[in-house]
Design an enzyme around this catalytic site. Sequence first.
Site, PDB file in Angstrom:
ATOM      1  N   SER A 127       0.832  -1.199   0.000  1.00 52.92           N
ATOM      2  CA  SER A 127       0.000   0.000   0.000  1.00 52.92           C
ATOM      3  C   SER A 127       0.875   1.260   0.000  1.00 52.92           C
ATOM      4  O   SER A 127       1.597   1.500  -0.960  1.00 52.92           O
ATOM      5  CB  SER A 127      -0.954  -0.034   1.206  1.00 52.92           C
ATOM      6  OG  SER A 127      -1.908   0.990   1.128  1.00 52.92           O
ATOM      7  N   HIS A 242      -7.603  -5.511  -0.086  1.00 55.39           N
ATOM      8  CA  HIS A 242      -6.373  -4.735   0.028  1.00 55.39           C
ATOM      9  C   HIS A 242      -5.351  -5.418   0.943  1.00 55.39           C
ATOM     10  O   HIS A 242      -4.165  -5.453   0.634  1.00 55.39           O
ATOM     11  CB  HIS A 242      -6.713  -3.339   0.558  1.00 55.39           C
ATOM     12  CG  HIS A 242      -5.554  -2.393   0.615  1.00 55.39           C
ATOM     13  ND1 HIS A 242      -4.802  -2.063  -0.498  1.00 55.39           N
ATOM     14  CD2 HIS A 242      -5.019  -1.690   1.654  1.00 55.39           C
ATOM     15  CE1 HIS A 242      -3.861  -1.200  -0.155  1.00 55.39           C
ATOM     16  NE2 HIS A 242      -3.963  -0.964   1.136  1.00 55.39           N
TER      17      HIS A 242
END
Length: 268
Positions: A127, A242
């Site tokens: 991320s 994610h």
Amino acid sequence: RNGSDWLEAQCRDPVRHVFRHAAGHEIETWLIEGNAPRPGPVVIQIHGGPHAAHGPTPWLEMLALADAGYHVLYPNPRGSSGYGEDFARAIHGRWGEVDGSDHLALVDWAVQWGLADPARIGVMGLSGGGYMTTWLLGHHPGMFKAAVAENPVSNWVSWYGGSDLTGYTDDRFVGIGRLPEDVDAFLAASPFMAIHQNRAPLLLLQSENDLRCPPEQSEILFAILRSRGVTTQMVRYPGEPHFLAGIGRPDRRVDRMRRIVAWFETYL
């Protein structure tokens, strides 16, 4: 567990270190020493957020890398939480530049301390850590020999409307929050704009159902590097969110760790 081919049943207690940046502030980092000599190969694991923080408890891939023969450093550069608001806000409007400087200082410290072989330093992150990984590769080519970026942010223009955090690119990240008027600032802060300068092999790990950092954020990096003949691979995990690393399907979490270790074994 005992008998695993990717993680030995071996206790590795991280050790806390603090070093000083040339600008005067202190940076905390954790170290897991691997089965490697000194100086030896080092992998730097960068946390996301960016307003998050590493603690003494390592991620599983850090232990797997240590067992595979790598020293693993996981620091808390400026932008991290837990060191006061000024420390966290120092990257606002300058994400990449400020915390990038802290990661470069970590490399210098690890080399000067005799831990890291400067020719065998790898970097990885998820991320926001994927953002920082690809930023460093493009803006400081030659510093790192191999890298892994997982669900990164690479293009602030497309991320602006394509992420479930639409509108979050204000002073916290880019410094300016309006499109299309300020598109130049968005592009300047986007890692894909400099990734063509990178020559280090890059593994991209991407979750198909990532709403925070959609697959096209990895695809543009992959396309640019492949078009220039740079060694790169993109692995897409169907149906995963994610944070595959922490809540993904168990077999895919194991696959992820195996690929990370194998990538560094091959190229670092």
